[in-house]
Design an enzyme around this catalytic site. Structure first.
Site, mmCIF file in Angstrom:
data_model
loop_
_atom_site.group_PDB
_atom_site.id
_atom_site.type_symbol
_atom_site.label_atom_id
_atom_site.label_comp_id
_atom_site.label_asym_id
_atom_site.label_seq_id
_atom_site.Cartn_x
_atom_site.Cartn_y
_atom_site.Cartn_z
ATOM 1 N N TRP A 191 0.864 -1.180 0.000
ATOM 2 C CA TRP A 191 0.000 0.000 0.000
ATOM 3 C C TRP A 191 0.903 1.232 0.000
ATOM 4 O O TRP A 191 1.873 1.297 0.763
ATOM 5 C CB TRP A 191 -0.927 0.065 1.222
ATOM 6 C CG TRP A 191 -1.618 1.397 1.265
ATOM 7 C CD1 TRP A 191 -2.627 1.819 0.442
ATOM 8 C CD2 TRP A 191 -1.275 2.518 2.092
ATOM 9 N NE1 TRP A 191 -2.952 3.133 0.721
ATOM 10 C CE2 TRP A 191 -2.140 3.578 1.729
ATOM 11 C CE3 TRP A 191 -0.332 2.730 3.102
ATOM 12 C CZ2 TRP A 191 -2.077 4.841 2.344
ATOM 13 C CZ3 TRP A 191 -0.263 3.986 3.721
ATOM 14 C CH2 TRP A 191 -1.143 5.029 3.340
ATOM 15 N N GLU A 193 -3.016 -2.831 -2.615
ATOM 16 C CA GLU A 193 -4.160 -2.270 -1.881
ATOM 17 C C GLU A 193 -4.582 -0.893 -2.399
ATOM 18 O O GLU A 193 -3.897 0.104 -2.180
ATOM 19 C CB GLU A 193 -3.798 -2.173 -0.383
ATOM 20 C CG GLU A 193 -4.930 -1.618 0.465
ATOM 21 C CD GLU A 193 -4.593 -1.592 1.959
ATOM 22 O OE1 GLU A 193 -3.444 -1.918 2.332
ATOM 23 O OE2 GLU A 193 -5.482 -1.231 2.745
ATOM 24 N N LYS A 198 -7.118 2.548 -2.742
ATOM 25 C CA LYS A 198 -7.739 3.444 -1.774
ATOM 26 C C LYS A 198 -8.428 4.584 -2.510
ATOM 27 O O LYS A 198 -7.991 4.986 -3.581
ATOM 28 C CB LYS A 198 -6.627 3.977 -0.846
ATOM 29 C CG LYS A 198 -7.082 4.874 0.248
ATOM 30 C CD LYS A 198 -6.011 4.984 1.327
ATOM 31 C CE LYS A 198 -6.458 5.952 2.397
ATOM 32 N NZ LYS A 198 -5.626 5.858 3.605
ATOM 33 N N ASP A 258 -9.704 -3.049 1.568
ATOM 34 C CA ASP A 258 -9.791 -2.487 2.911
ATOM 35 C C ASP A 258 -11.171 -1.853 3.021
ATOM 36 O O ASP A 258 -11.535 -0.995 2.203
ATOM 37 C CB ASP A 258 -8.669 -1.455 3.099
ATOM 38 C CG ASP A 258 -8.641 -0.864 4.497
ATOM 39 O OD1 ASP A 258 -9.702 -0.438 4.981
ATOM 40 O OD2 ASP A 258 -7.550 -0.804 5.097
ATOM 41 N N HIS A 263 -11.761 1.893 2.567
ATOM 42 C CA HIS A 263 -11.184 2.575 1.408
ATOM 43 C C HIS A 263 -12.159 2.851 0.279
ATOM 44 O O HIS A 263 -11.764 2.991 -0.867
ATOM 45 C CB HIS A 263 -10.001 1.759 0.858
ATOM 46 C CG HIS A 263 -8.800 1.822 1.728
ATOM 47 N ND1 HIS A 263 -7.550 1.391 1.337
ATOM 48 C CD2 HIS A 263 -8.640 2.282 2.991
ATOM 49 C CE1 HIS A 263 -6.693 1.562 2.314
ATOM 50 N NE2 HIS A 263 -7.321 2.100 3.331
ATOM 51 N N HIS A 294 -8.754 -6.304 4.367
ATOM 52 C CA HIS A 294 -8.348 -5.513 5.527
ATOM 53 C C HIS A 294 -9.645 -5.118 6.195
ATOM 54 O O HIS A 294 -10.279 -4.131 5.805
ATOM 55 C CB HIS A 294 -7.565 -4.267 5.110
ATOM 56 C CG HIS A 294 -6.096 -4.490 5.028
ATOM 57 N ND1 HIS A 294 -5.191 -3.474 4.878
ATOM 58 C CD2 HIS A 294 -5.369 -5.624 5.115
ATOM 59 C CE1 HIS A 294 -3.969 -3.975 4.851
ATOM 60 N NE2 HIS A 294 -4.047 -5.281 4.983
ATOM 61 N N ASP A 353 -11.867 7.270 6.309
ATOM 62 C CA ASP A 353 -11.068 6.064 6.536
ATOM 63 C C ASP A 353 -10.426 6.145 7.922
ATOM 64 O O ASP A 353 -9.219 6.245 8.069
ATOM 65 C CB ASP A 353 -10.005 5.970 5.430
ATOM 66 C CG ASP A 353 -9.088 4.772 5.602
ATOM 67 O OD1 ASP A 353 -9.558 3.737 6.104
ATOM 68 O OD2 ASP A 353 -7.907 4.882 5.240
ATOM 69 N N ASP A 361 -10.326 4.062 10.478
ATOM 70 C CA ASP A 361 -9.751 2.858 11.088
ATOM 71 C C ASP A 361 -10.214 2.637 12.522
ATOM 72 O O ASP A 361 -9.415 2.360 13.413
ATOM 73 C CB ASP A 361 -8.218 2.886 10.989
ATOM 74 C CG ASP A 361 -7.750 2.713 9.562
ATOM 75 O OD1 ASP A 361 -7.902 1.608 9.022
ATOM 76 O OD2 ASP A 361 -7.242 3.686 8.972
ATOM 77 N N ASP A 389 -7.318 -4.394 9.928
ATOM 78 C CA ASP A 389 -6.540 -3.154 9.786
ATOM 79 C C ASP A 389 -7.287 -1.992 10.429
ATOM 80 O O ASP A 389 -8.130 -1.355 9.805
ATOM 81 C CB ASP A 389 -6.266 -2.861 8.298
ATOM 82 C CG ASP A 389 -5.424 -1.603 8.117
ATOM 83 O OD1 ASP A 389 -4.873 -1.105 9.126
ATOM 84 O OD2 ASP A 389 -5.319 -1.110 6.983
#
Ligand code: RNT
Ligand code: ZN
Length: 423
Positions: A189, A230, A232, A263, A266, A290, A298, A300, A330
């Protein structure tokens, strides 16, 4: 809170009968659960700090907010924390490392110079506690990524540095794969992108394509590593343009027969990641997930049991794709106990997988095949609340893992005895 083992057994027996009446064999499913190995992200333990430069800022458009006490200060503490996490999870799991978690002693090793020996302590420790190790080059939090570009950087020498870092990372993955007899997923990434509207959207993507081709041109057997890329949608500081977009990497992963990483933070907030699985699996070698939770962006956040998570796991199970979908976590929340954050998200993900496995899917398919869409809806609603919790608690019990909220007692003790001494 005292958990009565007999009650768990009894509740399980009733649930087992109920599921059997719907054609679901819970014993068989619990065996399958043991074969599921999550890839636990090491970076929840220290807010993506790593050991290379503990004073440096986290960059690349990602952010860990909060300053809950007790963050791991070195590799030994991080491993100790991970052991505590593993003790609270049913099953055996993988560990996902980032290049900045190298142990280079007193030496300063540039990222393009990292070698498998800088991870030998992780390997030794992992042999005892993990099913396998996965890896990520760290293309952020570094002076050479300061202007927001790495593998697509216009400057050849900076690009070359990151290409070398990714090649070094693949060879570390290869060592992991050999050591654990299970391929190490090496996930790339990069943060590359523009805050504001670019003039030239094409050139950075051409450079990224070229860099990736150079990285992958070193042949390493798939017995040892699986490459993943990955995409995004945007990051902080790359709001208007991300070089490694979804379309860029979908095309690349299909062309090169590598994994695509999805992810869940994303994408556009209303976009369903679950819906992408069945399409992508028609063309891709496999998918790395993820599992994360974006709140407005994003962000997380810790994974929780929501519709999105359940839908995602249902799609993996309904497609019978556990062999081709690798499930990693993640997220990084520094505002609560970090061990609890790890455990809550991982247990929740496993619980969503178990629920997906327990779904009487053939009954839904049957109703649909017969064109009985009314029954399909009725069944879908009915299946929301089958006694899966009883199966989950029984699973925890048989795996000698704390059942219910009692896992928090262990975390509290650990906090008192270990984390609170890290001031
Ligand atoms: C960033 C990506 C990436 C990182 C980790 C630390 O948006 O999700 O996977 O979170 O590599
Ligand atoms: Zn990610």
């Amino acid at each position: 809170m005292k958990i009565n083992e007999n009650e768990i057994q009894r509740a399980y027996s009733l649930a087992q009968e109920r599921y059997a009446s719907l054609g679901v064999d819970t014993e068989d499913i619990l065996k399958r659960m043991q074969g599921i190995h999550l890839s636990l992200h090491c970076w929840q333990g220290d807010d993506v700090t790593g050991f290379e430069n503990r004073e440096g800022p986290l960059t690349g458009g990602i952010a860990a907010t909060g300053n809950y006490p007790g963050k791991a200060r070195n590799a030994d503490e991080l491993r100790e924390d991970l052991q505590q996490v593993f003790r609270l999870l049913p099953g055996k799991h993988r560990l996902n490392l980032h290049a900045i978690y190298a142990e280079t002693g007193t030496q300063k090793i540039e990222r393009n110079q990292i070698r498998p020996e800088h991870f030998s302590r992780w390997i030794d420790w992992g042999k005892e506690h993990c099913q396998g190790l996965d890896f990520n080059p760290t293309c952020f939090s570094h002076p050479k990524s300061a202007d927001g570009f790495t593998l697509s950087h216009p400057d050849t020498s900076i690009r070359q540095f990151w290409i070398e870092h990714c090649i070094a990372s693949r060879s570390i993955g290869e060592t992991f794969g050999r050591a654990f007899h299970t391929p190490s997923i090496v996930n790339i990434w990069i943060p590359d992108g523009y805050k504001d509207t670019p003039a030239d959207r094409l050139a950075p993507r051409q450079r990224l394509l070229n860099s990736l081709n150079q990285i992958l041109s070193h042949p390493i057997s798939r017995e040892y590593i699986l490459d993943a890329v990955e995409p995004k949608l945007f990051g902080i500081g790359s709001e208007s343009y991300v070089v490694g977009s979804m379309e860029f990497y979908v095309g690349y992963a299909i062309r090169r027969n590598i994994l695509l990483t999805l992810d869940t933070g994303h994408f556009h907030p209303t976009e369903s990641v679950a819906d992408k699985i069945s399409s992508l699996l028609l063309y891709l070698e496999g998918i790395l997930l993820h599992v994360s939770r974006g709140v407005r962006w994003d962000s997380d956040h810790v994974v929780i049991y929501n519709e999105e998570l359940q839908g995602l796991m249902q799609e993996v199970i309904r497609a019978n794709a556990l062999q081709r979908v690798y499930i990693g976590l993640d997220y990084f929340d520094a505002s609560i106990n970090r061990i609890a954050a790890w455990v809550i998200g991982a247990r929740t993900t496993l619980r969503a997988l178990l629920n997906a496995l327990l779904e009487p899917y053939p009954l839904l398919q049957q109703a649909e095949k017969e064109g009985n869409l009314t029954l399909r809806l009725a069944l879908q609603e009915e299946f929301q609340t089958l006694p899966s919790q009883a199966v989950w608690e029984y699973y925890l019990l048989t795996q000698s893992v704390p059942v219910g909220i009692s896992f928090m007692e262990e975390i509290k003790t650990y906090e008192r005895e270990k984390l609170s001494r890290r001031m």
